[in-house]
Design a protein around this motif. Sequence first.
Motif: not given
Length: 275
Positions: A90-92, A125-126, A194-197
């Motif tokens: 996914s997008e951020i 980010d991490t 900031h999540f990405r699936i």
Amino acid sequence: MRMRKSVIFLVYLLLSSYLNVGFVGFSKVSAQGNLVFYDDFNDNSLDTAKWTEDMAGSGNTYSEENGEAHFTTYGHRTGSYTTEHAFLRSEIIQINGWDSVTFSGRWKFTDPGTAEMWFRVYDSDTGNYIGVRYISWTSTIAYDRPEGTVTESRNAPKEYTPFKLVLKRDGFEFWEGGELVKNFSTVGMKNASHFRIVIGGWDDSPKKSHIYFDRMEVSYEPNVLPTTVSPSGTTSETHTKTSPEARESTSDSTGKTCGPGVVALLAALIAAKRR
């Protein structure tokens, strides 16, 4: 008189629509909280504003058809998912000030046997992540978290089944078929914003497997403002300073401001009543 009533009623409708009151309300808040991401795959064309295809190894494909995301996996005995997989990333998705974040959808694995079906959530980010994987050749499920992976026996769903991961500051829950399956503690995602699936799967065996996803959604519940007790015994909410730009950008979801348009409508209403 009839004209005046019509004007008053029209102004009321406009004010009700803007202020989210009365019977002409509108809200961006879903039943699960503030909705920030959704895709039902119903247009049979990948929405490249939301997803990026990540295919590795011949025979691994993605298609959007019949209102669902369809992944075909095929292995080449490389022994690593990095060289043989079919994923959508996914997008951020930026979420600040959350108390919990819910990542949900429906999935099915029509011919489990040699492949893995993935759902994973990254802190972009991490690099930390949480997730769930069905490992079909061992009939197990793997729960991934920064502190390590936990596995147990569980068969992958062959028919569409709703699922969700509920991320909290101190852990996450996995739900499937409307039931809480597992609850884990973890602090590796507590500061994520900031999540990405990632959805899809991979296979190491030279055999085609088919994995499906639908109705992917991300929503969140915001932090509740803490209260402080004054020396006099009264309570008050603790507020943080917000810039005018931030207040403007969040006014639709966190509160309404009375702008020039509303002032004009109020003036029209008062004038109509005086006639």
